[in-house]
Design a protein around this motif. Structure first.
Motif, PDB file in Angstrom:
ATOM      1  N   ASP A 135      -0.672   3.013   8.192  1.00 16.67           N
ATOM      2  CA  ASP A 135      -0.394   2.287   6.943  1.00 16.67           C
ATOM      3  C   ASP A 135      -1.686   2.057   6.163  1.00 16.67           C
ATOM      4  O   ASP A 135      -1.734   2.246   4.944  1.00 16.67           O
ATOM      5  CB  ASP A 135       0.261   0.930   7.217  1.00 16.67           C
ATOM      6  CG  ASP A 135       1.629   1.037   7.857  1.00 16.67           C
ATOM      7  OD1 ASP A 135       2.322   2.059   7.675  1.00 16.67           O
ATOM      8  OD2 ASP A 135       2.015   0.071   8.564  1.00 16.67           O
TER       9      ASP A 135
ATOM     10  N   ARG B 157      -5.575   5.964  -7.308  1.00 14.45           N
ATOM     11  CA  ARG B 157      -5.173   5.163  -8.476  1.00 14.45           C
ATOM     12  C   ARG B 157      -6.362   4.530  -9.187  1.00 14.45           C
ATOM     13  O   ARG B 157      -6.424   4.533 -10.406  1.00 14.45           O
ATOM     14  CB  ARG B 157      -4.177   4.079  -8.062  1.00 14.45           C
ATOM     15  CG  ARG B 157      -2.779   4.640  -7.838  1.00 14.45           C
ATOM     16  CD  ARG B 157      -1.736   3.555  -7.653  1.00 14.45           C
ATOM     17  NE  ARG B 157      -1.893   2.915  -6.348  1.00 14.45           N
ATOM     18  CZ  ARG B 157      -2.061   1.604  -6.173  1.00 14.45           C
ATOM     19  NH1 ARG B 157      -2.070   0.789  -7.181  1.00 14.45           N
ATOM     20  NH2 ARG B 157      -2.199   1.115  -4.959  1.00 14.45           N
TER      21      ARG B 157
ATOM     22  N   ASP C 114      -4.175   6.139  -1.298  1.00 13.22           N
ATOM     23  CA  ASP C 114      -3.433   5.845  -2.519  1.00 13.22           C
ATOM     24  C   ASP C 114      -4.255   4.998  -3.492  1.00 13.22           C
ATOM     25  O   ASP C 114      -4.325   5.301  -4.686  1.00 13.22           O
ATOM     26  CB  ASP C 114      -2.126   5.127  -2.171  1.00 13.22           C
ATOM     27  CG  ASP C 114      -1.326   4.790  -3.406  1.00 13.22           C
ATOM     28  OD1 ASP C 114      -0.873   5.738  -4.096  1.00 13.22           O
ATOM     29  OD2 ASP C 114      -1.162   3.585  -3.710  1.00 13.22           O
ATOM     30  N   SER C 115      -4.903   3.958  -2.986  1.00  7.95           N
ATOM     31  CA  SER C 115      -5.697   3.080  -3.851  1.00  7.95           C
ATOM     32  C   SER C 115      -6.894   3.815  -4.439  1.00  7.95           C
ATOM     33  O   SER C 115      -7.249   3.602  -5.601  1.00  7.95           O
ATOM     34  CB  SER C 115      -6.160   1.841  -3.074  1.00  7.95           C
ATOM     35  OG  SER C 115      -5.064   1.025  -2.733  1.00  7.95           O
TER      36      SER C 115
ATOM     37  N   ARG D 160       0.216  -4.238   9.200  1.00  8.18           N
ATOM     38  CA  ARG D 160      -0.015  -2.818   8.952  1.00  8.18           C
ATOM     39  C   ARG D 160      -0.650  -2.186  10.181  1.00  8.18           C
ATOM     40  O   ARG D 160      -1.509  -2.783  10.809  1.00  8.18           O
ATOM     41  CB  ARG D 160      -0.948  -2.643   7.764  1.00  8.18           C
ATOM     42  CG  ARG D 160      -0.361  -3.076   6.457  1.00  8.18           C
ATOM     43  CD  ARG D 160      -1.422  -3.027   5.348  1.00  8.18           C
ATOM     44  NE  ARG D 160      -0.931  -3.640   4.151  1.00  8.18           N
ATOM     45  CZ  ARG D 160      -0.943  -4.953   3.919  1.00  8.18           C
ATOM     46  NH1 ARG D 160      -1.440  -5.773   4.800  1.00  8.18           N
ATOM     47  NH2 ARG D 160      -0.454  -5.434   2.795  1.00  8.18           N
TER      48      ARG D 160
ATOM     49  N   GLU E 121      -1.701  -3.258  -3.047  1.00  6.85           N
ATOM     50  CA  GLU E 121      -0.321  -3.001  -2.634  1.00  6.85           C
ATOM     51  C   GLU E 121       0.585  -3.970  -3.393  1.00  6.85           C
ATOM     52  O   GLU E 121       0.377  -5.182  -3.348  1.00  6.85           O
ATOM     53  CB  GLU E 121      -0.180  -3.191  -1.129  1.00  6.85           C
ATOM     54  CG  GLU E 121       1.181  -2.826  -0.598  1.00  6.85           C
ATOM     55  CD  GLU E 121       1.195  -2.871   0.912  1.00  6.85           C
ATOM     56  OE1 GLU E 121       1.365  -1.804   1.522  1.00  6.85           O
ATOM     57  OE2 GLU E 121       1.022  -3.967   1.477  1.00  6.85           O
ATOM     58  N   ASN E 122       1.578  -3.428  -4.080  1.00  4.23           N
ATOM     59  CA  ASN E 122       2.496  -4.240  -4.886  1.00  4.23           C
ATOM     60  C   ASN E 122       1.743  -5.167  -5.834  1.00  4.23           C
ATOM     61  O   ASN E 122       2.089  -6.332  -5.995  1.00  4.23           O
ATOM     62  CB  ASN E 122       3.442  -5.045  -3.980  1.00  4.23           C
ATOM     63  CG  ASN E 122       4.291  -4.152  -3.112  1.00  4.23           C
ATOM     64  OD1 ASN E 122       4.750  -3.100  -3.547  1.00  4.23           O
ATOM     65  ND2 ASN E 122       4.494  -4.565  -1.877  1.00  4.23           N
ATOM     66  N   GLY E 123       0.666  -4.646  -6.434  1.00  7.44           N
ATOM     67  CA  GLY E 123      -0.117  -5.396  -7.400  1.00  7.44           C
ATOM     68  C   GLY E 123      -1.046  -6.442  -6.815  1.00  7.44           C
ATOM     69  O   GLY E 123      -1.718  -7.151  -7.549  1.00  7.44           O
ATOM     70  N   GLU E 124      -1.118  -6.533  -5.512  1.00  8.96           N
ATOM     71  CA  GLU E 124      -1.949  -7.535  -4.851  1.00  8.96           C
ATOM     72  C   GLU E 124      -3.072  -6.866  -4.071  1.00  8.96           C
ATOM     73  O   GLU E 124      -2.868  -5.849  -3.407  1.00  8.96           O
ATOM     74  CB  GLU E 124      -1.077  -8.352  -3.888  1.00  8.96           C
ATOM     75  CG  GLU E 124      -1.819  -9.419  -3.146  1.00  8.96           C
ATOM     76  CD  GLU E 124      -0.927 -10.172  -2.175  1.00  8.96           C
ATOM     77  OE1 GLU E 124      -1.467 -10.729  -1.208  1.00  8.96           O
ATOM     78  OE2 GLU E 124       0.304 -10.183  -2.367  1.00  8.96           O
TER      79      GLU E 124
ATOM     80  N   LEU F 192      -2.778   3.576   2.472  1.00  2.49           N
ATOM     81  CA  LEU F 192      -3.163   2.665   1.396  1.00  2.49           C
ATOM     82  C   LEU F 192      -4.572   2.985   0.880  1.00  2.49           C
ATOM     83  O   LEU F 192      -4.828   2.923  -0.320  1.00  2.49           O
ATOM     84  CB  LEU F 192      -3.073   1.224   1.899  1.00  2.49           C
ATOM     85  CG  LEU F 192      -3.327   0.132   0.877  1.00  2.49           C
ATOM     86  CD1 LEU F 192      -2.379   0.238  -0.318  1.00  2.49           C
ATOM     87  CD2 LEU F 192      -3.195  -1.235   1.548  1.00  2.49           C
TER      88      LEU F 192
END
Length: 151
Positions: free
Chosen positions: A7, A18, A14-15, A3, A132-135, A11
């Motif tokens: 990036d 959420r 976004d995190s 990243r 990211e992608n559940g991780e 993230l």
């Protein structure tokens, strides 16, 4: 995945939205303009480290770099544990473990040390996981209050 700074910033934003249910910055900016503002002009500190065994800083905005007294290339890649003095690292590790379990934590206060040995309190800190992608790929923090430490 490798990243870059953009990036990581995306993230982080976004995190935060959420996990905490609200934007990190309530602005009319979007896209690259928002990412640039966060990096260069945000009036609060934002930093992040990766999820490696010995997490290293991967993001620091201009306010954070001023706070710690580092240039960007000095700060990024440094193990995040080095930002806290040895006697305080256990407290910091307990906070990070709590965030790993819950996803985020608010109201933290911790003693930090800058490049020139200056000690300061970071106050009313919010720490959250970067997902990211559940991780979980790292953790980020933001704070607006800094108080010089009187030791």
């Amino acid at each position: 995945m490798t990243r870059n700074e953009t990036d990581w910033a995306a993230l982080i934003l976004d995190s935060h939205l959420r996990l905490l249910g609200r934007p990190l910055a309530d602005l009319a900016l979007e896209g690259q303009a928002l990412l640039d503002w966060l990096r260069d002009d945000a009036p609060f500190c934002v930093l992040a480290h990766d999820a490696s065994e010995d997490p290293c800083f991967v993001y620091a905005n201009a306010a954070t770099l001023r706070c710690f007294g580092f240039a960007r290339d000095e700060f990024l890649g440094m193990p995040s544990r080095l930002s806290a003095e040895a006697p305080r690292r256990e407290e910091r590790e307990a906070l990070l473990a709590d965030v790993r379990r819950q996803g985020f934590s608010t109201g933290y206060r911790g003693l930090r040390i800058g490049k020139q040995g200056q000690r300061f309190w970071i106050e009313d800190v919010t720490v959250w996981n970067l997902i990211e992608n559940g991780e979980r790929v790292g953790q980020a923090a933001t704070y607006r209050r800094i108080t010089p430490a009187q030791l």
